[in-house]
Design a protein around this motif. Structure first.
Motif, PDB file in Angstrom:
ATOM      1  N   SER A  17     109.913 126.713 -17.073  1.00  0.00           N
ATOM      2  CA  SER A  17     112.099 126.861 -17.782  1.00  0.00           C
ATOM      3  C   SER A  17     111.461 127.313 -19.068  1.00  0.00           C
ATOM      4  CB  SER A  17     112.561 125.520 -17.959  1.00  0.00           C
ATOM      5  OG  SER A  17     112.210 124.536 -19.038  1.00  0.00           O
ATOM      6  N   SER A  20     108.185 132.961 -17.900  1.00  0.00           N
ATOM      7  CA  SER A  20     108.289 133.346 -16.646  1.00  0.00           C
ATOM      8  C   SER A  20     107.504 133.744 -16.041  1.00  0.00           C
ATOM      9  CB  SER A  20     109.821 134.534 -16.691  1.00  0.00           C
ATOM     10  OG  SER A  20     108.954 135.563 -17.873  1.00  0.00           O
ATOM     11  N   ASN A  35     108.734 133.094 -23.840  1.00  0.00           N
ATOM     12  CA  ASN A  35     110.241 133.804 -23.943  1.00  0.00           C
ATOM     13  C   ASN A  35     110.262 134.800 -25.570  1.00  0.00           C
ATOM     14  OD1 ASN A  35     111.736 132.485 -21.859  1.00  0.00           O
ATOM     15  ND2 ASN A  35     112.358 130.742 -23.077  1.00  0.00           N
ATOM     16  N   THR A 362     122.981 138.841 -16.329  1.00  0.00           N
ATOM     17  CA  THR A 362     123.880 137.811 -16.159  1.00  0.00           C
ATOM     18  C   THR A 362     124.889 137.632 -17.633  1.00  0.00           C
ATOM     19  OG1 THR A 362     122.482 136.118 -15.400  1.00  0.00           O
ATOM     20  CG2 THR A 362     123.976 135.503 -16.788  1.00  0.00           C
ATOM     21  N   LYS A 377     126.159 128.638 -23.801  1.00  0.00           N
ATOM     22  CA  LYS A 377     125.707 129.381 -23.020  1.00  0.00           C
ATOM     23  C   LYS A 377     124.812 130.389 -22.881  1.00  0.00           C
ATOM     24  CE  LYS A 377     130.638 130.296 -22.574  1.00  0.00           C
ATOM     25  NZ  LYS A 377     131.692 131.016 -22.925  1.00  0.00           N
ATOM     26  N   THR A 379     121.613 129.664 -22.538  1.00  0.00           N
ATOM     27  CA  THR A 379     120.403 128.537 -21.839  1.00  0.00           C
ATOM     28  C   THR A 379     119.765 129.227 -20.445  1.00  0.00           C
ATOM     29  OG1 THR A 379     122.427 127.975 -20.642  1.00  0.00           O
ATOM     30  CG2 THR A 379     122.082 126.939 -22.706  1.00  0.00           C
ATOM     31  N   ASN A 380     119.493 128.528 -20.495  1.00  0.00           N
ATOM     32  CA  ASN A 380     118.143 128.698 -19.420  1.00  0.00           C
ATOM     33  C   ASN A 380     117.177 129.914 -19.668  1.00  0.00           C
ATOM     34  OD1 ASN A 380     116.764 127.832 -16.601  1.00  0.00           O
ATOM     35  ND2 ASN A 380     118.227 128.900 -15.218  1.00  0.00           N
ATOM     36  N   LEU A 381     116.975 129.911 -19.961  1.00  0.00           N
ATOM     37  CA  LEU A 381     116.021 131.619 -21.237  1.00  0.00           C
ATOM     38  C   LEU A 381     114.588 131.681 -20.229  1.00  0.00           C
ATOM     39  CD1 LEU A 381     116.608 131.047 -24.329  1.00  0.00           C
ATOM     40  CD2 LEU A 381     118.245 132.081 -22.962  1.00  0.00           C
ATOM     41  N   SER A 383     114.242 131.931 -16.565  1.00  0.00           N
ATOM     42  CA  SER A 383     114.596 131.735 -16.014  1.00  0.00           C
ATOM     43  C   SER A 383     114.783 133.839 -16.064  1.00  0.00           C
ATOM     44  CB  SER A 383     115.964 132.678 -15.272  1.00  0.00           C
ATOM     45  OG  SER A 383     115.872 130.422 -15.137  1.00  0.00           O
ATOM     46  N   TYR A 387     116.206 140.228 -22.873  1.00  0.00           N
ATOM     47  CA  TYR A 387     117.582 139.369 -23.787  1.00  0.00           C
ATOM     48  C   TYR A 387     118.655 140.682 -24.751  1.00  0.00           C
ATOM     49  CZ  TYR A 387     114.209 135.111 -23.050  1.00  0.00           C
ATOM     50  OH  TYR A 387     113.753 134.587 -22.206  1.00  0.00           O
ATOM     51  N   LYS A 403     116.294 129.442 -30.605  1.00  0.00           N
ATOM     52  CA  LYS A 403     116.010 129.782 -29.207  1.00  0.00           C
ATOM     53  C   LYS A 403     114.412 129.839 -28.148  1.00  0.00           C
ATOM     54  CE  LYS A 403     120.020 127.587 -27.426  1.00  0.00           C
ATOM     55  NZ  LYS A 403     120.781 127.238 -26.408  1.00  0.00           N
TER      56      LYS A 403
END
Length: 406
Positions: A17, A20, A35, A362, A377, A379-381, A383, A387, A403
């Motif tokens: 999670s 990637s 990330n 998104t 919001k 979140t689920n980074l 995926s 950014y 984060k």
């Protein structure tokens, strides 16, 4: 044994999670990208100190794939100032000086006293009118002068005010409507000009029931409703920060990084030179190396050229990428869902260009007051492949990079 296997499975799921998958390494195993190593582009609100304006280079140096995309804020402030001065030079003194006292009085809608762009616009118009006293504080100014139709007038800033809503949001159009109503009552025919740090507040001023008819008013952003208002003779002028160039550049820099480009290729390919797919943004952009910033140029908009800025004029230099360009997932934050410029101009441009660049976007939006409204919001980074960050407060960069540590 079964519990141990379940525990291991949980750890694997937690790890994935935060990561990637990318191409396979030399051993044939799937490599992963943490990330913290993925592309990060701040846009529209440059990471900076809200008091000094100093760029937050800790955030900008988060990793070698961190950049900022915006526009030339200082240059934009000067463009707005020039727009006002050029208008006055050709205006009728008898019509501008409404009470004939030889003084041009103006009121100023300030967006956010801690925002670099707002500061630049306040400084730009004050310098143009000679009322600049070395500070962007709403209460700090001096008497200036300006030429109207060949005649020199004293210039006085009757009042400048930061437009903060009852909910704490800045750049608030409703606050501008209320302020304009109060100003019109308080100053009457002493008001000869209305100046605003953005179009949203300028349009808010025009909504005041007692707005003094015929008083010139200038905004900033070239939003669709503002362009229409110029065409109707309601708004006198605005400044285009070239939203299409900014939106495309935000996505293009991300695309370049995801395609493995490095060095100058990151901020030139598709921007000032064609990329590998033949795309190139039509508008001029500048790269500031010491702040890792890609900046779009500004242009003045008035009754002579407003038709060039009407909706529907998307950049024809950006074409659909082929299927060979892998689709990538990007999460993008917008500090305030009610922000006039971002919601009516920037976001539609992003949504138009993202599919062309094979980017699955998104979007999460905040309330313009609390950083948590965006962060919660964000979140689920794991995926996402990259950014794009638009913060509530310009000094909140670390809240987002924290984060992305894993």
């Amino acid at each position: 044994m079964k519990k141990s296997m379940l525990a291991v499975s949980a750890l694997v799921l937690a790890a994935t999670s935060l990561m990637s998958c990318s191409k396979k390494d030399g051993s044939g195993k799937a490599a992963v990208t943490l990330n913290k190593d993925k592309p990060l582009v701040f846009f529209n609100r440059q990471p900076s100190d809200p008091t000094t304006g100093d760029i937050d280079m800790n955030s900008m140096n988060w990793n070698d794939k961190t950049y900022y995309v915006g526009f030339d804020a200082a240059g934009g402030g000067a463009v707005q100032g020039d727009l006002v001065i050029d208008f006055l030079k050709n205006a009728d003194p008898a019509k501008i000086d409404r009470n004939g006292d030889g003084i041009l009085g103006y009121v100023l809608c300030i967006g956010d006293v801690g925002h670099n762009d707002s500061k630049a616009r306040t400084e730009g118009v004050r310098k143009a009118l000679g009322t600049w006293a070395g500070s962007t504080d709403p209460t700090v100014n001096k008497e200036g002068s300006a030429t109207v139709g060949g005649k020199t007038f004293k210039v006085v800033e009757l009042e400048g005010k930061a437009m903060t809503g009852t909910d704490g949001s800045t750049w608030n159009a409703n606050a501008a409507t209320e302020a304009m109503g109060n100003w019109a009552t308080k100053y009457g025919n002493e008001i000869d000009l209305v100046l605003s740090n953005n179009d949203g507040m300028a349009m808010g001023c025009l909504q005041a029931s007692n707005y003094p008819a015929g008083v010139p008013i200038f905004g900033y952003d070239a939003n669709a409703d503002a362009i229409e208002a110029i065409g109707k003779g309601q708004l006198t002028g605005t400044v285009s920060q070239n939203v299409d160039a900014q939106a495309t550049a935000t996505l293009q820099v991300i695309r370049n990084l995801l395609d493995g480009l490095t060095g100058a290729d990151v901020y030139t390919k598709g921007l000032s030179a064609p990329d590998q797919y033949g795309n190139k943004i039509s508008a001029d952009l500048e790269y500031i190396s010491n702040t890792k910033a890609v900046l779009a140029k500004n242009t003045g908009v008035n009754s002579k050229n407003w038709q060039n800025y009407q909706e529907g004029n998307r950049d024809k230099g950006i074409k659909q990428l082929p299927d060979t360009a892998a689709k990538k997932k990007v999460i993008l934050t917008i500090y305030n869902s009610a922000d006039n410029f971002l919601s009516s101009s920037y976001l539609p441009a992003l949504r138009y260009y993202a599919p062309l660049l094979n980017i699955d976007l998104t979007v999460v939006q905040g309330d313009g007051q609390n950083e948590a409204s965006c962060l919660d919001k964000f979140t689920n980074l794991g995926s996402f492949d990259a950014y794009a960050i638009n913060m509530v407060k310009t000094n909140s960069g670390a809240d987002y990079t924290d984060k992305l540590k894993y």
